[in-house]
Design a protein around this motif. Structure first.
Motif, PDB file in Angstrom:
ATOM      1  N   TYR A 271       1.339  13.929  -3.140  1.00 30.84           N
ATOM      2  CA  TYR A 271       1.996  13.736  -1.860  1.00 30.84           C
ATOM      3  C   TYR A 271       0.986  13.269  -0.816  1.00 30.84           C
ATOM      4  O   TYR A 271       1.231  12.319  -0.069  1.00 30.84           O
ATOM      5  CB  TYR A 271       2.684  15.027  -1.415  1.00 30.84           C
ATOM      6  CG  TYR A 271       3.589  14.845  -0.220  1.00 30.84           C
ATOM      7  CD1 TYR A 271       4.818  14.231  -0.369  1.00 30.84           C
ATOM      8  CD2 TYR A 271       3.193  15.259   1.050  1.00 30.84           C
ATOM      9  CE1 TYR A 271       5.653  14.035   0.712  1.00 30.84           C
ATOM     10  CE2 TYR A 271       4.029  15.070   2.146  1.00 30.84           C
ATOM     11  CZ  TYR A 271       5.261  14.459   1.973  1.00 30.84           C
ATOM     12  OH  TYR A 271       6.077  14.257   3.049  1.00 30.84           O
ATOM     13  N   THR A 272      -0.169  13.945  -0.773  1.00 26.90           N
ATOM     14  CA  THR A 272      -1.178  13.577   0.217  1.00 26.90           C
ATOM     15  C   THR A 272      -1.654  12.134  -0.007  1.00 26.90           C
ATOM     16  O   THR A 272      -1.816  11.363   0.935  1.00 26.90           O
ATOM     17  CB  THR A 272      -2.367  14.549   0.159  1.00 26.90           C
ATOM     18  OG1 THR A 272      -1.851  15.880   0.175  1.00 26.90           O
ATOM     19  CG2 THR A 272      -3.294  14.357   1.326  1.00 26.90           C
ATOM     20  N   ILE A 273      -1.884  11.785  -1.281  1.00 27.67           N
ATOM     21  CA  ILE A 273      -2.296  10.407  -1.565  1.00 27.67           C
ATOM     22  C   ILE A 273      -1.261   9.423  -1.030  1.00 27.67           C
ATOM     23  O   ILE A 273      -1.590   8.438  -0.368  1.00 27.67           O
ATOM     24  CB  ILE A 273      -2.461  10.206  -3.093  1.00 27.67           C
ATOM     25  CG1 ILE A 273      -3.682  10.992  -3.582  1.00 27.67           C
ATOM     26  CG2 ILE A 273      -2.592   8.726  -3.442  1.00 27.67           C
ATOM     27  CD1 ILE A 273      -3.881  10.936  -5.083  1.00 27.67           C
ATOM     28  N   SER A 274       0.022   9.750  -1.291  1.00 34.38           N
ATOM     29  CA  SER A 274       1.069   8.820  -0.860  1.00 34.38           C
ATOM     30  C   SER A 274       1.114   8.701   0.661  1.00 34.38           C
ATOM     31  O   SER A 274       1.404   7.629   1.198  1.00 34.38           O
ATOM     32  CB  SER A 274       2.421   9.256  -1.403  1.00 34.38           C
ATOM     33  OG  SER A 274       2.938  10.324  -0.640  1.00 34.38           O
ATOM     34  N   THR A 275       0.784   9.791   1.365  1.00 32.30           N
ATOM     35  CA  THR A 275       0.865   9.713   2.823  1.00 32.30           C
ATOM     36  C   THR A 275      -0.326   8.955   3.400  1.00 32.30           C
ATOM     37  O   THR A 275      -0.186   8.227   4.367  1.00 32.30           O
ATOM     38  CB  THR A 275       0.948  11.107   3.456  1.00 32.30           C
ATOM     39  OG1 THR A 275      -0.242  11.833   3.114  1.00 32.30           O
ATOM     40  CG2 THR A 275       2.145  11.867   2.966  1.00 32.30           C
TER      41      THR A 275
ATOM     42  N   VAL B 117       2.591   1.701  -3.378  1.00 24.87           N
ATOM     43  CA  VAL B 117       1.736   2.291  -4.415  1.00 24.87           C
ATOM     44  C   VAL B 117       1.858   3.817  -4.346  1.00 24.87           C
ATOM     45  O   VAL B 117       2.014   4.491  -5.372  1.00 24.87           O
ATOM     46  CB  VAL B 117       0.261   1.854  -4.233  1.00 24.87           C
ATOM     47  CG1 VAL B 117      -0.636   2.634  -5.170  1.00 24.87           C
ATOM     48  CG2 VAL B 117       0.116   0.357  -4.482  1.00 24.87           C
ATOM     49  N   GLY B 118       1.825   4.367  -3.134  1.00 22.84           N
ATOM     50  CA  GLY B 118       1.950   5.812  -2.958  1.00 22.84           C
ATOM     51  C   GLY B 118       3.292   6.331  -3.423  1.00 22.84           C
ATOM     52  O   GLY B 118       3.388   7.358  -4.104  1.00 22.84           O
ATOM     53  N   LEU B 119       4.343   5.608  -3.041  1.00 22.31           N
ATOM     54  CA  LEU B 119       5.679   6.052  -3.438  1.00 22.31           C
ATOM     55  C   LEU B 119       5.843   5.974  -4.949  1.00 22.31           C
ATOM     56  O   LEU B 119       6.558   6.766  -5.551  1.00 22.31           O
ATOM     57  CB  LEU B 119       6.738   5.185  -2.742  1.00 22.31           C
ATOM     58  CG  LEU B 119       6.972   5.512  -1.272  1.00 22.31           C
ATOM     59  CD1 LEU B 119       7.986   4.569  -0.666  1.00 22.31           C
ATOM     60  CD2 LEU B 119       7.460   6.944  -1.120  1.00 22.31           C
ATOM     61  N   MET B 120       5.146   5.001  -5.551  1.00 18.60           N
ATOM     62  CA  MET B 120       5.219   4.858  -6.994  1.00 18.60           C
ATOM     63  C   MET B 120       4.617   6.086  -7.684  1.00 18.60           C
ATOM     64  O   MET B 120       5.150   6.593  -8.661  1.00 18.60           O
ATOM     65  CB  MET B 120       4.474   3.598  -7.405  1.00 18.60           C
ATOM     66  CG  MET B 120       4.567   3.283  -8.859  1.00 18.60           C
ATOM     67  SD  MET B 120       3.386   2.001  -9.289  1.00 18.60           S
ATOM     68  CE  MET B 120       1.918   2.968  -9.567  1.00 18.60           C
TER      69      MET B 120
ATOM     70  N   LEU C 212       0.829  -1.198   0.000  1.00 25.87           N
ATOM     71  CA  LEU C 212       0.000   0.000   0.000  1.00 25.87           C
ATOM     72  C   LEU C 212       0.871   1.258   0.000  1.00 25.87           C
ATOM     73  O   LEU C 212       0.623   2.200  -0.760  1.00 25.87           O
ATOM     74  CB  LEU C 212      -0.874  -0.029   1.258  1.00 25.87           C
ATOM     75  CG  LEU C 212      -2.318   0.398   1.119  1.00 25.87           C
ATOM     76  CD1 LEU C 212      -2.997  -0.359   0.012  1.00 25.87           C
ATOM     77  CD2 LEU C 212      -3.037   0.157   2.450  1.00 25.87           C
ATOM     78  N   ALA C 213       1.891   1.251   0.867  1.00 30.34           N
ATOM     79  CA  ALA C 213       2.808   2.396   0.905  1.00 30.34           C
ATOM     80  C   ALA C 213       3.574   2.510  -0.399  1.00 30.34           C
ATOM     81  O   ALA C 213       3.849   3.617  -0.879  1.00 30.34           O
ATOM     82  CB  ALA C 213       3.788   2.248   2.070  1.00 30.34           C
TER      83      ALA C 213
ATOM     84  N   LEU D   1      11.432   1.086   2.093  1.00 26.13           N
ATOM     85  CA  LEU D   1      10.241   1.369   1.283  1.00 26.13           C
ATOM     86  C   LEU D   1      10.640   1.777  -0.136  1.00 26.13           C
ATOM     87  O   LEU D   1      10.064   1.300  -1.113  1.00 26.13           O
ATOM     88  CB  LEU D   1       9.397   2.475   1.924  1.00 26.13           C
ATOM     89  CG  LEU D   1       8.695   2.115   3.238  1.00 26.13           C
ATOM     90  CD1 LEU D   1       7.976   3.322   3.818  1.00 26.13           C
ATOM     91  CD2 LEU D   1       7.705   0.980   3.035  1.00 26.13           C
ATOM     92  N   VAL D   2      11.646   2.656  -0.220  1.00 25.46           N
ATOM     93  CA  VAL D   2      12.116   3.069  -1.538  1.00 25.46           C
ATOM     94  C   VAL D   2      12.680   1.864  -2.292  1.00 25.46           C
ATOM     95  O   VAL D   2      12.441   1.680  -3.489  1.00 25.46           O
ATOM     96  CB  VAL D   2      13.180   4.171  -1.412  1.00 25.46           C
ATOM     97  CG1 VAL D   2      13.767   4.513  -2.763  1.00 25.46           C
ATOM     98  CG2 VAL D   2      12.574   5.405  -0.778  1.00 25.46           C
TER      99      VAL D   2
END
Lengths: 298, 313, 430
Positions: free
Chosen positions: B208-212, B43-46, B40-41, B243-244
Motif C-alpha cells: 500500500y505504501t509503495i502504491s501511495t 504501477v502502484g495500483l498494479m 507511475l500511479a 486510474l483503476v
C-alpha cells in the motif's frame, strides 16, 4: 426554534431523495452482492425522462397534474428497460467473477450511460417545474417552503414502508431473504435464483429512477447529475450498513441532516462532512451502523 | 537486479524513447509526459491489484502529490523539478504509510470504499477552501532543473521518462523479492500465508505504501507536465476510477504494461475527445467493458499472445 | 496518352505549388480561429451556445465583408477565418491539455473565447508559455492581468470588479436604506471575486448596511439550492447578491421563486441578463439585473448601425434577441479582425498582440478601451436595471436602466482591484 425546524425539514427533504436512491442501491447489494456504480445513471435517467416528458406534455397543453403520473411512469420505464438490459446483457455473465471486478464493470457502464444521456437529451438543462408550481407553497417555521418538497418526505416514507412490507410480509420477501442469507441454500431449496436476481436488479433500478424522477421538478436537470449522487448514496449505505433497508434509512437521515446543519451553520464544511462521516464509520464500524446479521457458515 | 528480460527491455525502451523524443513534435512529447506520469500511479495500483486489492480512492494520493507541488510553488516558490517530485512522493507516501495501519485490515469492497471516502474528504476540503484554490485549483509555474529554466518541454520529458524507468526497475525488483511475491498467495488464502510465517498485514502495508508513493510522484509529475492542478481532475472519485480503468486496461502481467496502457489511454482520450467530444466517455466506458469481458489480462496479455505467436509457441 | 496525362498532372502540380508558395509568402488566404465555449453541461444552453452563435455570426459576416462600416472590409486582414468550435467543459486541467493540443497539434492561428474564469486563469500562463495570441471573450476574474503582466493574452470586456462596483452603486441609489445583505455565489474565482468586490464596495459606500456572516458558496453546477434558499430566507439581510450564471442561475431563480424568496428579498443578479430572454414570465419582477456590461437586454434599443445590425441579424438567424454572451463573443471576434487588419493575416503572434495592445475601438454596443493590464484588459461602461414583465408584448423588459462609465467602476492602471476598493476607490471618475 425556527432555525431548528428549518434545518430539520431541509435535512429530511435531502434525506428523502437520498433514501429512495440508496434503497435501490442497497437492495441490489444485499441480494446480488453488486456495488452498482451505474446506479447513479439510473437516477440521472429517471430525472431526464421525467423532466423531458413533463415539459413535452405541458407544451401540448395537458394538465400539470399529469406530471405526477409521468414521474411514476418514468421511474418504472427507466428501471424496467435499463435494469433488464444491463442485468441480462452484461451482469448475468459476471456473477462468477470477482466482486470488485463487477464494480469496475458497472463503472464502465456508468461512463457509457452518462454519454448516452447527452446524445439522447442534448446538453441543455431541463426545468420541469410544473408539478412544483401546481402544489404551491406554505409558510413553515417563518419561511416559505414548496409543498412539493415536503411531499418528497412522504414518498420516501411510503417507499420505506413498501420495502418493509415486501420483505417481511410476503412470500416473495421470504424468498429474497433466503437468497440474501445463503445463495447456495436458496438454490438447493428450489428457488429460481436467476429470476430473483433479475427482478431485484429491476426493482433497484426503478427505485434509482424514482429518486431522480421525483427530484427532477425541483432541480435543473443537467449533465453530470449522476456523478455526485452515486458517491452520496455510497456514503449512505456505508453509514447505515450495506444491504439493509433500515440502514439506508438511518444513513440517509444522518447524512441529510448533517448536510443541512452544515449549510446553515458552517457552509464551508458542507461537502466534506458527508464523507468524513463515511470514513469514520468505515474505520470504527466497517459493517455499518445497522448491518444485517450475518449467518455463520461452517 | 538488471539481468532479467523485463529490466533489459525497460532500460532499452527508455533510452530509445528519450532519443526519439528529441525529434518528435511537441504534442507527442506531451502525450508521453502525461502518459508516463500517470503510469507511475498505475504501477502502484498494479502491485495492489495482484494481491486482489482495488482502491477506488487513489486520487487522494495522486491529488496530494499534485497539490504538494502547487502549495510549494505558491507558498515558497519552489520550482526545482526534483524537489517537487520528492515532495509529492513523500507527502503522499507518508499519508499512505499512516493510513496504511488502518487500511491493511480491509479487503474487497470495504478496501475500495474506505479509500473512496478518504479521497472524497480531501476533495470536499479542497473544493470549499479558497486558500487551497477551491474549484479552480492553481496554475503551476514552469519547473526548473538545478536552477536552470529550460526553453522547451524536452528536459522534463527526459526526467519523467527516466523516473518511469527507475520506478519500473525498482518495482520489478521488488516483485521478485519474497515479500513482493506474496501477491496471489495472499489473494487466494491469507491464513495459509500466515501459517508459512509471513505477516499478511505487513505485506499489504508495504504494498500500500509503495502504491501511495508512486501515486504521489505521479501526481507531482502530472502537475508539472500540465502546469495546472484542480480538484475535479485530480482528486474527485472519477479520477480514482480513471486510474483503476488504466490499470485494468494495462493488465497486471508486467511492470511495462502500465506504461503502454497509459499511453494507449492518453491517445485514446485525445482522439476520442477530438473526434467525438460528446461521446468520449462512451468510447472509454465501452473500451473498459470490452477489456473486462474479453481481455481480462489487459493489453499486456494481448502483446504476450502476439509475441508468443511470432515466436512460434 | 498516358504520358500526356502525367505531364499535365506534373505541370498542374508545379503551378499550384508555385501559387501556394507565392501566396503564403505575401499573406495567408485562410486562418483558423479556435473558439472555446461551453457546448456541453448546464452552462451550454443559456451561455455557451449563444456565445458560439455570436462568434460564428460575426465571423461569417467578416468573411463575407458584410459588417457595417468601419468594419466592412472582407476577412481578417484579407484572410477567411474558419471557426473551430471547442467544448470548454470538463474543468481547468482538461482545458489546459486541450489548449496544448489546439496550439501544438492542431496549430490554430488564434484562440478567441472562454467563459469560465477558472479556465481563463489556468490558461493565461499556458498561452504565455506557448506564445499563442489569445483573446478571452467573457470570463471575469480580475486576477488574470493583476497577477502577472501578459504579452499574448487579451480580454475585450470588463472584469468582475466593474460588474460588482456598478451593482453596489446601483443598490445605493435605489435602496439607500438597505440594512443588510447576503450572497450566494459559486465557489470558484468568479464567485469569490464577485462577492468580495460587491461586499467591499458596499462597506465603503454604505457603511451602515451589514454583511451577513453566512454567505453561501455552493459548488459550481450544483443545481440544487434548497438548503441554501432556506438559510437565506432565515437570514435578516434584505438583499441577496449573486453572480450565478448559466444553468445554475436559472435553477436558482426557479427554486427561489417557488419559495417566495424574491418577494421577501431584493435580488441582485450581476449576470442575470441571459435569463431575461430565456425565462419569460417565469422571471420575477423587481430583480436588479446586470449583463456584465452594456450587452444583451440592456442595450437592445441602442440605435447605432453596428448595434442594430447585431440585434437584427441575430434575431433573424437564431429567432431570439442576442443575450450578453453573444455580444461578448462577437466583440472578441471583432477585436481579432481589428488585430489581423492592422498586422496582416500572416502576422506573428507578437505582431497581433502589438496591434491590439492599448487601442480603443467601437464595438457593437459600446466603446472598448484596452487600457488596463498594460493595454491587455478592456474597460467599458457597465449598467443595471430592474426587471419587469411586459404583458402587452409578452416579454421581459428592464426599467430604470443606469450606466456607469468605465473609469468610475474599474481601478486605474497599475492598481489592484481589491486595494483600489479598500482604499476608497481613488481616482474614480463618475
Amino acid at each position: 426554534m425556527e432555525t431548528f425546524l428549518t434545518i430539520l425539514l431541509d435535512g429530511l427533504q435531502f434525506s428523502s431523495y437520498l433514501f429512495i436512491v440508496s434503497a435501490g442501491l442497497t437492495i441490489i447489494f444485499g441480494v446480488m452482492k453488486i456495488l452498482n456504480v451505474a446506479h447513479g445513471s439510473f437516477y440521472a435517467w429517471g430525472a431526464y425522462t421525467a423532466a423531458f416528458f413533463i415539459g413535452k406534455f405541458s407544451d401540448m397543453g395537458m394538465p400539470d397534474a399529469m406530471g405526477f403520473l409521468i414521474i411514476i411512469a418514468a421511474a418504472i420505464v427507466v428501471g424496467l428497460i435499463l435494469g433488464f438490459v444491463i442485468e441480462q446483457g452484461i451482469l448475468k455473465y459476471m456473477y462468477h467473477r470477482d466482486e470488485v471486478l463487477i464494480v469496475l464493470a458497472t463503472f464502465g457502464l456508468f461512463l457509457v450511460l452518462e454519454d448516452i444521456i447527452l446524445i439522447a437529451f442534448g446538453t441543455d438543462p431541463y426545468f420541469a417545474y410544473q408539478p412544483m408550481a401546481l402544489l404551491d407553497s406554505v409558510e413553515l417555521g417563518g419561511i416559505i417552503r414548496d409543498v412539493y418538497g415536503l411531499t418528497l418526505i412522504a414518498v420516501a416514507a411510503l417507499v420505506a414502508l413498501g420495502c418493509w412490507y415486501l420483505l417481511n410480509k410476503t412470500k416473495w420477501g421470504t424468498l429474497l431473504k433466503a437468497v440474501i442469507y445463503d445463495r447456495e441454500m436458496g438454490i438447493s431449496m428450489g428457488i429460481n435464483v436467476p429470476l430473483v436476481y433479475t427482478l431485484t436488479f429491476i426493482g433497484g433500478a426503478i427505485l434509482g429512477g424514482l429518486g431522480g424522477a421525483y427530484i427532477a421538478p425541483t432541480i435543473s436537470v443537467a449533465p453530470g447529475l449522476g456523478t455526485e449522487v452515486i458517491v452520496l448514496s455510497f456514503a449512505v449505505v456505508v453509514v447505515g450498513g450495506m444491504g439493509s433497508i433500515a440502514g439506508a434509512a438511518i444513513g440517509s437521515i444522518i447524512i441529510g441532516i448533517l448536510r443541512a446543519l452544515a449549510v446553515h451553520e458552517l457552509p464551508q464544511v458542507e461537502l466534506f462532512v458527508v464523507f468524513a462521516v463515511m470514513a469514520v464509520v468505515l474505520v470504527f464500524r466497517p459493517e455499518g451502523l445497522f448491518a444485517p446479521a450475518k449467518p455463520r457458515k461452517i | 537486479m538488471l539481468e532479467d528480460k523485463t529490466s533489459k527491455f525497460v532500460l532499452f525502451g527508455g533510452v530509445l524513447i528519450i532519443l526519439a523524443g528529441a525529434f518528435a513534435p511537441n504534442w507527442i512529447v506531451n502525450q508521453f509526459m502525461f502518459g508516463f506520469s500517470r503510469a507511475l500511479a498505475i504501477v502502484g495500483l498494479m502491485v495492489l491489484w495482484r494481491t486482489g486489492l482495488v482502491s477506488f480512492g487513489h486520487a487522494f494520493y495522486f491529488g496530494l502529490g499534485a497539490y504538494a507541488v502547487a502549495i510549494l510553488d505558491i507558498q515558497l516558490g519552489v520550482t526545482d523539478v526534483f524537489l517537487r517530485l520528492l515532495a509529492g512522493a513523500l507527502v503522499a507516501g507518508l499519508a499512505g504509510f499512516l493510513l496504511g495501519f488502518i487500511l491493511r485490515n480491509y479487503r474487497d469492497i470495504f478496501f475500495a470504499m474506505l479509500n473512496t471516502a478518504i479521497s472524497m474528504v480531501l476533495f470536499g476540503i479542497v473544493v470549499k477552501t479558497e486558500s487551497l484554490g477551491s474549484t479552480d485549483g492553481f496554475a503551476i509555474s514552469m519547473s526548473t532543473i538545478f536552477g536552470l529554466a529550460p526553453e522547451t518541454k524536452y528536459p522534463l520529458f527526459v526526467i519523467i521518462t527516466s523516473v518511469g524507468v527507475i520506478a519500473a526497475l525498482l518495482v520489478n525488483y521488488y516483485l521478485k523479492t519474497t515479500y513482493g511475491r506474496l501477491t496471489t498467495a495472499i489473494r487466494d488464502n491469507e491464513i495459509r500465508v500466515e501459517y508459512l510465517g509471513f505477516s499478511v498485514a505487513h505485506a499489504i502495508h508495504l504494498k500500500y505504501t509503495i502504491s501511495t508513493i508512486l501515486a504521489g510522484g505521479a501526481g507531482a509529475l502530472m502537475a508539472m507536465s500540465l502546469g495546472q492542478v484542480d480538484p475535479e481532475s485530480m482528486i474527485n472519485w472519477t479520477v480514482s476510477g480513471e486510474l483503476v480503468f488504466v490499470t485494468i486496461l494495462s493488465g497486471p502481467g508486467n511492470v511495462i504494461a502500465p506504461f503502454i496502457g497509459s499511453l494507449v489511454f492518453e491517445v485514446l482520450r485525445t482522439y476520442a475527445f477530438e473526434l467525438a467530444p460528446q461521446a468520449w466517455q462512451l468510447i472509454m466506458g465501452a473500451t473498459f467493458l470490452t477489456i473486462i469481458f474479453f481481455l481480462p489480462g489487459g493489453i499486456w496479455s494481448l502483446l504476450e499472445k502476439l509475441g508468443g505467436r511470432k515466436n512460434g509457441k | 496518352m498516358k504520358h500526356n496525362y502525367l505531364a499535365r498532372a506534373v505541370g498542374l502540380a508545379a503551378i499550384s505549388a508555385m501559387t501556394l508558395g507565392a501566396g503564403s509568402a505575401l499573406a495567408k488566404d485562410a486562418i483558423t480561429i479556435a473558439v472555446p465555449s461551453f457546448l456541453t453541461g448546464g452552462a451550454a444552453g443559456p451561455f455557451g451556445i449563444p456565445a458560439m452563435n455570436g462568434a460564428k455570426m460575426v465571423a461569417d459576416a467578416i468573411n463575407a465583408g458584410k459588417l457595417p462600416a468601419p468594419y466592412d472590409s472582407k476577412g481578417f486582414g484579407g484572410a477567411t477565418a474558419t471557426i473551430e468550435a471547442i467544448d470548454e467543459g470538463g474543468g481547468a486541467t482538461k482545458q489546459v491539455a486541450e489548449y496544448r493540443n489546439l496550439v501544438e497539434k492542431r496549430g490554430v492561428d488564434a484562440v478567441v473565447g472562454y467563459i469560465s474564469s477558472g479556465n481563463c486563469q489556468a490558461l493565461a500562463p499556458i498561452a504565455e508559455e506557448l506564445k499563442q495570441f489569445t483573446i478571452f471573450a467573457t470570463c471575469g476574474t480580475p486576477r488574470i492581468f493583476e497577477e502577472a503582466p501578459r504579452k499574448y493574452v487579451f480580454r475585450t470586456m470588463g472584469h468582475a470588479t466593474a460588474d460588482n462596483v456598478a451593482a453596489a452603486m446601483y443598490v445605493k441609489e435605489k435602496y439607500p436604506d438597505l440594512k443588510g445583505y447576503t450572497g450566494i455565489n459559486q465557489n470558484y474565482a468568479w464567485g469569490q471575486d464577485s462577492w468580495r468586490d460587491f461586499d467591499l464596495t458596499l462597506k465603503q459606500i454604505m457603511p451602515n448596511s451589514m454583511a451577513s456572516d453566512k454567505t453561501q458558496f455552493p459548488k459550481i453546477f450544483a443545481g440544487q439550492y434548497g438548503s441554501e434558499i432556506s438559510a437565506m430566507s432565515l437570514d435578516k439581510a434584505d438583499l441577496i447578491h449573486t453572480s450565478f450564471w448559466g444553468g445554475d442561475l436559472e435553477a436558482f431563480i426557479f427554486q427561489g421563486n417557488a419559495r417566495g424568496l424574491f418577494k421577501k428579498k431584493i435580488g441582485v443578479f450581476t449576470v442575470g441578463g441571459t435569463a431575461a430572454y430565456r425565462l419569460g414570465k417565469k422571471l420575477p419582477d423587481g430583480l436588479v439585473l446586470g449583463a456584465r456590461g452594456p450587452y444583451g437586454i440592456l442595450v437592445r434599443d441602442r440605435d447605432s448601425a453596428l448595434n442594430q445590425w447585431f440585434v437584427n441579424t441575430y434575431k433573424n438567424l437564431y429567432g431570439t434577441y442576442p443575450s450578453g454572451p453573444a455580444y461578448q463573443y462577437g466583440q472578441a471576434i471583432l477585436a481579432a479582425k481589428i488585430a489581423y487588419d492592422k498586422a496582416g493575416s500572416d502576422a506573428s503572434d507578437e505582431a497581433l498582440g502589438d496591434a491590439l495592445r492599448g487601442i480603443t475601438f467601437e464595438s457593437f454596443s459600446t466603446t472598448v478601451e484596452m487600457s488596463l493590464g498594460g493595454g491587455h484588459q478592456a474597460v467599458t461602461e457597465n449598467g443595471y436595471g430592474i426587471t419587469k414583465y411586459d404583458d402587452e408584448n409578452g416579454e421581459n423588459v428592464v426599467t430604470d436602466v443606469k450606466f456607469y462609465p468605465g473609469s468610475c467602476i474599474m481601478p486605474p492602471e497599475g492598481v489592484n482591484s481589491v486595494d483600489w476598493i479598500k482604499g476608497g476607490m481613488k481616482g474614480a471618475k463618475c
